[in-house]
Design a protein around this motif. Structure first.
Motif, short mmCIF file in Angstrom:
data_model
loop_
_atom_site.label_atom_id
_atom_site.label_comp_id
_atom_site.label_asym_id
_atom_site.label_seq_id
_atom_site.Cartn_x
_atom_site.Cartn_y
_atom_site.Cartn_z
N LYS A 159 0.81 -1.22 0.00
CA LYS A 159 0.00 0.00 0.00
C LYS A 159 0.85 1.28 0.00
O LYS A 159 0.30 2.39 -0.11
N GLY A 160 2.16 1.12 0.16
CA GLY A 160 3.02 2.29 0.18
C GLY A 160 3.04 3.01 1.52
O GLY A 160 3.46 4.17 1.59
N ASN A 161 2.61 2.32 2.58
CA ASN A 161 2.57 2.94 3.91
C ASN A 161 3.89 2.70 4.64
O ASN A 161 4.00 1.84 5.52
N TYR A 162 4.91 3.43 4.24
CA TYR A 162 6.20 3.31 4.90
C TYR A 162 7.00 4.58 4.66
O TYR A 162 6.65 5.40 3.82
N ARG A 163 8.06 4.72 5.43
CA ARG A 163 8.96 5.86 5.25
C ARG A 163 10.39 5.33 5.14
O ARG A 163 10.66 4.16 5.43
N ILE A 164 11.30 6.21 4.74
CA ILE A 164 12.69 5.84 4.58
C ILE A 164 13.54 6.50 5.67
O ILE A 164 13.44 7.70 5.89
N GLU A 165 14.32 5.68 6.35
CA GLU A 165 15.24 6.19 7.37
C GLU A 165 16.67 6.04 6.84
O GLU A 165 17.03 4.98 6.34
N GLU A 166 17.47 7.09 6.95
CA GLU A 166 18.84 7.07 6.45
C GLU A 166 19.84 6.93 7.58
O GLU A 166 19.67 7.54 8.65
N ARG A 167 20.86 6.12 7.35
CA ARG A 167 21.93 5.92 8.33
C ARG A 167 23.27 6.35 7.73
O ARG A 167 23.57 6.08 6.57
N LEU A 168 24.08 7.00 8.56
CA LEU A 168 25.39 7.47 8.14
C LEU A 168 26.35 6.31 7.92
O LEU A 168 26.23 5.25 8.56
N THR A 169 27.31 6.52 7.03
CA THR A 169 28.38 5.54 6.81
C THR A 169 29.74 6.23 6.91
O THR A 169 29.84 7.45 6.78
N LEU A 170 30.76 5.43 7.14
CA LEU A 170 32.14 5.89 7.12
C LEU A 170 32.88 5.24 5.97
O LEU A 170 32.56 4.12 5.57
N LYS A 171 33.87 5.95 5.44
CA LYS A 171 34.70 5.40 4.38
C LYS A 171 36.14 5.36 4.84
O LYS A 171 36.68 6.35 5.34
N ALA A 172 36.77 4.21 4.68
CA ALA A 172 38.19 4.04 5.00
C ALA A 172 38.98 4.05 3.70
O ALA A 172 38.68 3.29 2.78
N VAL A 173 39.99 4.91 3.62
CA VAL A 173 40.78 5.05 2.39
C VAL A 173 42.25 4.91 2.73
O VAL A 173 42.78 5.60 3.60
N SER A 174 42.91 3.98 2.03
CA SER A 174 44.35 3.80 2.17
C SER A 174 45.00 3.99 0.80
O SER A 174 44.34 4.37 -0.16
N ALA A 175 46.28 3.70 0.72
CA ALA A 175 47.01 3.93 -0.52
C ALA A 175 46.49 3.07 -1.66
O ALA A 175 46.47 3.49 -2.82
N ASP A 176 46.03 1.85 -1.34
CA ASP A 176 45.64 0.93 -2.41
C ASP A 176 44.27 0.29 -2.23
O ASP A 176 43.94 -0.69 -2.89
N PHE A 177 43.44 0.83 -1.33
CA PHE A 177 42.09 0.30 -1.20
C PHE A 177 41.19 1.30 -0.49
O PHE A 177 41.65 2.26 0.13
N GLU A 178 39.88 1.07 -0.60
CA GLU A 178 38.92 1.81 0.20
C GLU A 178 37.71 0.92 0.44
O GLU A 178 37.42 0.02 -0.34
N CYS A 179 37.01 1.16 1.54
CA CYS A 179 35.79 0.41 1.84
C CYS A 179 34.86 1.30 2.65
O CYS A 179 35.28 2.28 3.26
N THR A 180 33.59 0.95 2.63
CA THR A 180 32.56 1.71 3.33
C THR A 180 31.98 0.89 4.46
O THR A 180 31.78 -0.33 4.31
N ALA A 181 31.67 1.52 5.59
CA ALA A 181 31.18 0.81 6.76
C ALA A 181 29.90 1.46 7.28
O ALA A 181 29.84 2.68 7.44
N LEU A 182 28.90 0.63 7.55
CA LEU A 182 27.69 1.09 8.23
C LEU A 182 27.92 1.12 9.74
O LEU A 182 27.46 2.04 10.42
N ASN A 183 28.63 0.12 10.26
CA ASN A 183 28.87 0.03 11.71
C ASN A 183 30.18 0.68 12.13
O ASN A 183 30.19 1.64 12.88
N GLU A 184 31.29 0.12 11.65
CA GLU A 184 32.58 0.60 12.12
C GLU A 184 33.71 0.23 11.19
O GLU A 184 33.62 -0.73 10.40
N VAL A 185 34.78 1.01 11.31
CA VAL A 185 36.07 0.67 10.72
C VAL A 185 36.96 0.23 11.87
O VAL A 185 37.12 0.95 12.86
N LEU A 186 37.53 -0.96 11.74
CA LEU A 186 38.40 -1.50 12.78
C LEU A 186 39.82 -1.57 12.25
O LEU A 186 40.06 -2.14 11.18
N VAL A 187 40.75 -0.98 12.98
CA VAL A 187 42.18 -1.11 12.68
C VAL A 187 42.78 -1.92 13.82
O VAL A 187 42.77 -1.49 14.98
N LYS A 188 43.31 -3.11 13.50
CA LYS A 188 43.72 -4.05 14.55
C LYS A 188 45.02 -4.73 14.17
O LYS A 188 45.25 -5.06 13.01
#
Length: 267
Positions: free
Chosen positions: A107-136
């Protein structure tokens, strides 16, 4: 209306078949994301060429994270999460509430909720995270020296530890919480910087402005993980606001604190 389906575990295929039958009777086209859904549900595979209105994910919170990283550039598709896991923190509804949810979707009875993301960028890669970026550290029995600086050069943290977590408000209730970080209301635009098992107990988590990038530098090569799924190695990574937000379909009011209390007391 077109919907794609992503199923987390084999036990959820019976529910998925019921959902497909119900949606099809209402004229909704349902497609599979992977070959496993094609095989077990009997629906055609989505090839990415046709636009879709929603992605229905059946499973726990981890299933949602796997879907986001697997779907890649199409993360702007609104996600309807039917929770069949233990906590279902991200879900709109549980499996027993599916009938009412489907009524609202059709029926179209809904709304859209937006969540922030983080982006990790290094010399040779990048990735996006909804929860967290972990450096370990690569060696779990060996501490590394971690330095965190923000754009402009101000040093925020420098110490020996197992690693550091940079978390979104959504991720504040995940690994960051287990590591001693605070819970952040998902309506706030901040990020958490949480030291992981620091040698000094005086080192505390930091609540940091979301829009200000930070750089994490380590004394040796470390693992860099986005949501515990995408893993690379590096000794320096820049973390900044993500280019996209993850959108969730809500057919009812999202009660963060009710979900949080249930999560805290779920064994």
């Amino acid at each position: 209306m077109r919907i794609i389906m992503y199923i987390g575990k084999y036990e959820d295929y019976a529910l998925a078949k019921l959902i497909v039958n119900r949606l099809s009777s209402d004229g909704v086209e349902v497609y599979a994301v992977r070959d496993s859904e094609v095989k077990n549900i009997g629906i055609p595979k989505w090839d990415g060429s046709r636009s879709v209105d929603a992605a229905m994910v059946l499973g726990g919170d981890g299933t949602v994270l796997r879907f986001i990283h697997e779907i890649g550039d199409s993360v702007d598709i609104p996600i309807l999460h039917i929770g069949t896991g233990r906590v279902n923190y991200l879900s709109d509804a549980s499996a027993r509430e599916v009938s009412q949810v489907l009524d609202n979707i059709v029926k179209g009875n809904y709304r859209i909720e937006e969540r922030l993301t983080l982006k990790a960028v290094s010399a040779d890669f990048e990735c996006t995270a909804l929860n967290e970026v972990l450096v370990k550290g690569v060696d779990p029995g060996h501490l590394v020296t971690v330095t965190v600086v923000e754009d402009g050069g101000e040093e925020l943290m420098r110490a020996r530890m197992d690693g550091v977590i940079i978390a979104t408000p959504t991720g504040s209730t995940a690994y960051a919480l287990a590591a001693g970080g605070p819970v952040v209301d998902n309506r706030l635009s901040v990020k958490l910087i949480v030291p992981l098992a620091p040698f000094s107990r005086a080192l505390v988590p930091i609540v940091h402005p979301f829009e200000i990038p930070v750089k994490v530098m380590t004394s040796e090569v470390t693992h860099v993980l986005c949501d515990g799924i995408v893993a690379q190695r590096g000794a320096e990574v820049r973390i900044l606001p993500g280019d996209k937000k993850i959108r969730f379909i809500r057919t009812r009011q999202y009660r963060m604190y009710d979900k949080l209390l249930r999560r805290l007391f779920t064994p």
